[in-house]
Design a protein around this motif. Structure first.
Motif, short mmCIF file in Angstrom:
data_model
loop_
_atom_site.label_atom_id
_atom_site.label_comp_id
_atom_site.label_asym_id
_atom_site.label_seq_id
_atom_site.Cartn_x
_atom_site.Cartn_y
_atom_site.Cartn_z
N VAL A 9 0.69 -1.14 0.01
CA VAL A 9 -0.03 -0.09 -0.09
C VAL A 9 0.73 1.19 -0.13
N VAL A 10 2.03 1.22 0.78
CA VAL A 10 2.86 2.34 0.87
C VAL A 10 3.56 2.74 -0.48
N MET A 11 3.93 1.70 -0.94
CA MET A 11 4.76 1.80 -2.39
C MET A 11 3.73 2.03 -3.61
N LEU A 12 2.46 1.53 -3.21
CA LEU A 12 1.73 1.99 -4.36
C LEU A 12 1.25 3.55 -4.45
N ALA A 13 1.21 3.94 -3.09
CA ALA A 13 1.05 5.41 -3.10
C ALA A 13 2.38 6.12 -3.63
N ALA A 14 3.35 5.64 -3.45
CA ALA A 14 4.60 6.27 -4.04
C ALA A 14 4.64 6.22 -5.42
N VAL A 15 3.96 4.94 -6.16
CA VAL A 15 3.94 5.01 -7.47
C VAL A 15 3.00 5.89 -8.01
N ALA A 16 1.95 6.33 -7.37
CA ALA A 16 0.90 7.09 -7.91
C ALA A 16 1.63 8.62 -7.97
N VAL A 17 2.60 8.66 -7.13
CA VAL A 17 3.24 10.17 -7.07
C VAL A 17 4.17 10.35 -8.25
N LEU A 18 5.19 9.14 -8.13
CA LEU A 18 6.30 9.24 -8.85
C LEU A 18 6.19 8.67 -10.40
N ARG A 19 5.30 7.86 -10.64
CA ARG A 19 5.08 7.23 -11.96
C ARG A 19 6.00 6.84 -12.51
N PRO A 20 6.73 5.57 -11.90
CA PRO A 20 8.05 5.48 -12.60
C PRO A 20 7.63 4.17 -13.72
N GLY A 21 8.62 3.99 -14.57
CA GLY A 21 8.35 2.99 -15.56
C GLY A 21 8.01 1.68 -14.90
N LEU A 22 7.41 0.81 -16.14
CA LEU A 22 7.10 -0.40 -15.68
C LEU A 22 8.39 -1.31 -16.07
N PRO A 23 8.40 -2.56 -15.66
CA PRO A 23 9.58 -3.70 -16.09
C PRO A 23 9.24 -4.03 -17.46
N ARG A 24 10.39 -4.61 -18.17
CA ARG A 24 10.35 -4.93 -19.39
C ARG A 24 10.47 -6.41 -19.51
N GLY A 25 9.99 -7.17 -20.50
CA GLY A 25 10.35 -8.52 -20.74
C GLY A 25 10.45 -9.16 -19.57
N ARG A 26 11.79 -9.95 -19.43
CA ARG A 26 12.12 -10.75 -18.45
C ARG A 26 12.25 -10.22 -17.22
N THR A 32 15.86 -1.56 -13.17
CA THR A 32 14.45 -1.25 -12.90
C THR A 32 14.42 -0.26 -11.91
N PRO A 33 13.46 0.74 -12.08
CA PRO A 33 13.36 1.79 -11.07
C PRO A 33 13.09 1.09 -9.92
N VAL A 34 13.57 1.78 -8.73
CA VAL A 34 13.62 1.35 -7.38
C VAL A 34 12.23 1.02 -6.83
N VAL A 35 11.42 2.17 -7.02
CA VAL A 35 10.01 1.98 -6.55
C VAL A 35 9.26 0.72 -7.24
N THR A 36 9.40 0.77 -8.48
CA THR A 36 8.78 -0.33 -9.20
C THR A 36 9.13 -1.84 -8.86
N SER A 37 10.56 -1.95 -8.59
CA SER A 37 11.10 -3.24 -8.22
C SER A 37 10.39 -3.40 -6.70
N VAL A 38 10.38 -2.38 -5.80
CA VAL A 38 9.83 -2.86 -4.47
C VAL A 38 8.24 -3.24 -4.44
N VAL A 39 7.57 -2.45 -5.37
CA VAL A 39 6.27 -2.95 -5.55
C VAL A 39 6.11 -4.39 -6.15
N VAL A 40 6.50 -4.66 -7.13
CA VAL A 40 6.49 -6.10 -7.98
C VAL A 40 7.09 -6.89 -6.88
N GLN A 41 8.05 -6.70 -6.24
CA GLN A 41 8.56 -7.89 -5.06
C GLN A 41 7.54 -8.00 -4.10
#
Length: 327
Positions: free
Chosen positions: A48-65, A176-185
């Motif tokens: 939840v915390v990191m999704l809020a960060a994603v909404a603000v920072l709008r990092p890129g999505l992971p690609r491929g593998r 991978t953007p740090v915020v994206t990495s933490v959210v996916v993990q």
């Protein structure tokens, strides 16, 4: 320029107590909450915390593998490490002793880095890692004979998961953007916990207010906060840099446990912290006699990220190294 120069030192100072706090909060949480529930709420709150960060920072999505690599890292660094650590804490392993065993991960990471990340280590980093490991051992050496028996296998497995996850994160997820990495993990870890839940027979909720407070702390501070710092430091510096910082965690945990858990302050904790500090400075090339033999960082492997690394970089197959800034 000045703010960039001070960014890594400030993050490093914050990282050690944040990482150490996970053992203290984990001990409190597992005292009134089943291990699967600790994991579940930790991952939910962090997500939840990191999704809020994603909404603000709008990092890129992971690609491929990258999606697969992030999922593997989550299973190692999140699910594996904390399942074993919390199981050990719940079975009676002291927080300080768990931290001591997890503190062996930096030595393992440092020694495996040249083999897995196409880098080479100089005398300074190897010596620093060994000194740091000695400090880790000194901190709680008396507890090793505490008669914990087979329960010690839990923090040992957690240590192996931490080492493997750290190396995997640096090798495959550095771009991978740090915020994206933490959210996916965190999302991957939450799904893995839910899949396993029907076979665990655990209660969903903490049974005491202290359990709720502890899992909230783990989710916000130790999951979202500490792992963001870890991934930023891995991107801007080498695995050996982060490993040197992790050498300070066992002594820090022992010191924090004095006011929080009521554990006595021992001479070993103070002495071990001092030895670990020496190991950190030696490993990071702060000793004049070893400065010319600093670690060759693993940024070459993570070149797609375009991020500077704080150590000298050498190609995997010969050629002159290059220096990309101070540590």
């Amino acid at each position: 320029m000045t703010s960039s120069r001070w960014l890594v030192p400030v993050l490093a100072v914050l990282f050690v107590p944040l990482w150490a706090s996970g053992f203290i909060a984990g001990k409190i949480a597992t005292g009134s909450t089943d291990v699967p529930a600790v994991l579940f709420w930790r991952f939910v709150i962090a997500l939840v915390v990191m999704l809020a960060a994603v909404a603000v920072l709008r990092p890129g999505l992971p690609r491929g593998r990258s999606w697969l690599h992030l999922a593997v890292t989550a299973l190692l660094l999140q699910v594996g490490q904390f399942t074993f650590v919390y199981s050990g804490l719940a079975s009676g392993v002291p927080a300080g002793l768990s931290s001591l065993i997890l503190g062996m991960a930096p030595l393992l990471v440092g020694l495996l880095t040249p083999l897995l990340l196409a880098t080479r280590l100089g005398v300074g980093p190897v010596l620093g890692l060994l000194i740091g490991a000695t400090g880790v051992y000194v901190v709680l050496a008396d507890d090793l004979g505490a008669g914990l028996g087979g329960n010690l296998v839990f923090p040992v497995l957690g240590m192996l998961s931490l080492a493997a996850g750290t190396l995997y994160q640096k090798r495959f997820n550095d771009s991978t953007p740090v915020v994206t990495s933490v959210v996916v993990q965190m999302a991957t870890s939450l799904v893995a916990t839910l899949v396993a839940w029907p076979f665990l027979g655990a209660d969903w909720l903490p049974r005491a207010p202290s359990g709720w407070a502890a899992v909230a702390f783990l989710g916000v501070v130790n999951s979202a906060g500490a792992f963001v710092l870890m991934f930023v430091l891995l991107r801007r510096r080498s695995t050996v840099f982060v490993s040197s910082l992790l050498n300070l965690v066992p002594a820090t945990t022992a010191l924090v446990a004095v006011p929080v858990l009521g554990e006595p302050l021992t001479v070993q904790a103070v002495l071990g912290l001092g030895i670990a500090l020496v190991g950190m400075f030696v490993g990071l090339g702060r000793v004049p006699g070893l400065r010319g033999r600093r670690v060759v960082a693993d940024a070459a492997v993570a070149a797609p990220s375009g991020q500077p690394d704080g150590d000298a970089v050498a190609p995997a197959a010969g050629g002159p190294g290059r220096r990309a800034g101070g540590a």
